[in-house]
Design an enzyme around this catalytic site. Structure first.
Site, PDB file in Angstrom:
ATOM      1  N   GLU A 185       0.806  -1.224   0.000  1.00 45.68           N
ATOM      2  CA  GLU A 185       0.000   0.000   0.000  1.00 45.68           C
ATOM      3  C   GLU A 185       0.840   1.275   0.000  1.00 45.68           C
ATOM      4  OE1 GLU A 185      -3.912   0.218   1.955  1.00 45.68           O
ATOM      5  OE2 GLU A 185      -3.302  -1.587   3.015  1.00 45.68           O
TER       6      GLU A 185
ATOM      7  N   LYS B 284     -13.442  -0.133  -4.843  1.00 45.96           N
ATOM      8  CA  LYS B 284     -14.602   0.055  -3.956  1.00 45.96           C
ATOM      9  C   LYS B 284     -15.720   0.775  -4.708  1.00 45.96           C
ATOM     10  CE  LYS B 284     -12.215  -0.071   0.560  1.00 45.96           C
ATOM     11  NZ  LYS B 284     -11.766   0.651   1.743  1.00 45.96           N
TER      12      LYS B 284
ATOM     13  N   HIS C 174       8.377 -26.559   4.432  1.00 50.39           N
ATOM     14  CA  HIS C 174       7.904 -27.821   3.861  1.00 50.39           C
ATOM     15  C   HIS C 174       7.448 -27.648   2.418  1.00 50.39           C
ATOM     16  CE1 HIS C 174       8.132 -29.891   7.759  1.00 50.39           C
ATOM     17  NE2 HIS C 174       7.900 -28.681   8.225  1.00 50.39           N
TER      18      HIS C 174
END
Ligand code: PA5
Length: 341
Positions: free
Chosen positions: A226, A335, A242
């Site tokens: 951001e 948005k 892993h």
């Protein structure tokens, strides 16, 4: 010696640097706002922090700071719904800096439907309106910050939720101590941030944490995204040992990736050993390997020191890219498009 702050200030039109440096004040002010809200205990089987982005990270940080002092579940919910198994009577904090985030508003309604005990933290917006209409207590946050720069506030309210739910003995004294710790360490953190920005500039950071530092790694990633408007990735040990560890083999063929390992004195000794070995194994293919650790007597102090360090680094990197760290127009566009559809 320069701390590089003048260069940041030249582009930082909304004063995010000052907000980051003011974290000790934010912590104290948050404790005061919580006190002033005179909240009643919410004895509950579990606690949920509902929020997104900068308004969600406080939940993760509170759970990490509390660690094994937590006697009940404390979950962060990033999305539209509470989990299907959430118990009626749970304590639910709906945290949205703007008060207009649709996922958090949906959780506010979902919590009502569940029969939860609700609490809100916001500067205003639709969330404050809904809380007022439904007589839900509100912890008011100060306006004029970027949501992610309100991290100190979001952390404190999430920790308070856990205390109200009876999930822990409360962190107020530790938070006060952390504020003093950050003040004492401010110059050292600033100097370190400048040095680390030199080492990370021009690379894509992959940030590893475990236990206390796992949400800090996530915070660093978000701040690179951001503030610096760059890709960054976070991961958790031991799981990354892993699978992800193997991917480093080919990393230099596709780009310059830095490996950042956030260590802590409280980590399981085997996790500490894994950090050391991981650093050695990725070193041949990484653009850089950084092993970092904060000092200090409390989990909260060390954790927030690493948060502040990552925040400052992201501001330096933004500045070096010639970018004002605050505006996030692509999030605003997204948005707005969602609101239209
Ligand atoms: O830092 C940001 O601007 C975002 O991550 C926001 O926090 C996120 O979009 C949610 O908005 P709000 O914090 O207003 O609920």
């Amino acid at each position: 010696m320069s701390d590089g702050f003048d260069q940041i200030r030249a582009l930082d039109r909304e004063g995010q640097l000052d907000a980051v440096l003011a974290m000790p004040d934010h912590l104290r002010d948050a404790l005061w706002r919580i006190e002033s809200a005179r909240l009643a205990p919410m004895e509950a089987p579990a606690a949920f922090v509902c929020g997104m982005g900068g308004s969600a990270i406080g939940g993760d940080l509170a759970a990490a700071a509390l660690g094994d002092r937590l006697s009940k579940p404390l979950f962060t919910v990033r999305g539209y719904e509470l989990p299907s198994w959430a118990f009626a009577g749970s304590a639910v904090l709906c945290s949205s800096y703007s008060g207009n985030t649709e996922e958090t508003l949906a959780c506010f309604s979902a919590a009502e439907a569940l029969g939860a005990q609700r609490l809100v933290a916001t500067t205003g917006g639709k969330l404050a309106e809904a809380a007022r209409a439904e007589a839900v207590p509100v912890i008011g946050l100060p306006a004029a910050l970027q949501p992610r720069a309100a991290v100190g506030y979001m952390f404190c309210v999430a920790a308070e939720l856990a205390a109200l739910a009876g999930a822990d003995p409360g962190l107020k004294t530790e938070i006060d101590g952390a504020a003093a710790h950050l003040e004492d360490r401010r110059e050292a953190i600033a100097a370190r941030a400048l040095e680390l920005a030199d080492r990370l500039e021009g690379t894509c950071p992959v940030i590893y944490g475990s236990d206390l530092t796992a949400p800090v790694a996530f915070r660093w990633k978000g701040q690179f995204n951001e503030n610096a408007k760059l890709p960054a990735f976070n991961s958790v040990l031991p799981e990354a040992n892993h699978n992800e560890l193997v991917g480093w083999e080919g990393s230099s063929e596709i780009g310059r990736f830095s490996c950042v390992l956030l260590e802590d004195s409280d980590q399981h000794p085997r996790e500490r050993r894994r950090m050391e070995i991981t650093a050695e194994l990725v070193e041949p293919s990484a653009a850089g390997v950084l092993r970092l650790e904060a000092e200090g007597p409390t989990r909260t102090g060390r954790m927030l020191e690493l948060v502040m360090l990552g925040d400052l680094i992201s501001l330096h990197i933004a500045t070096r890219r010639g970018i004002d760290p605050s505006p996030v127009p692509v999030i605003d566009t997204l948005k707005a498009r969602l609101a239209d559809s």
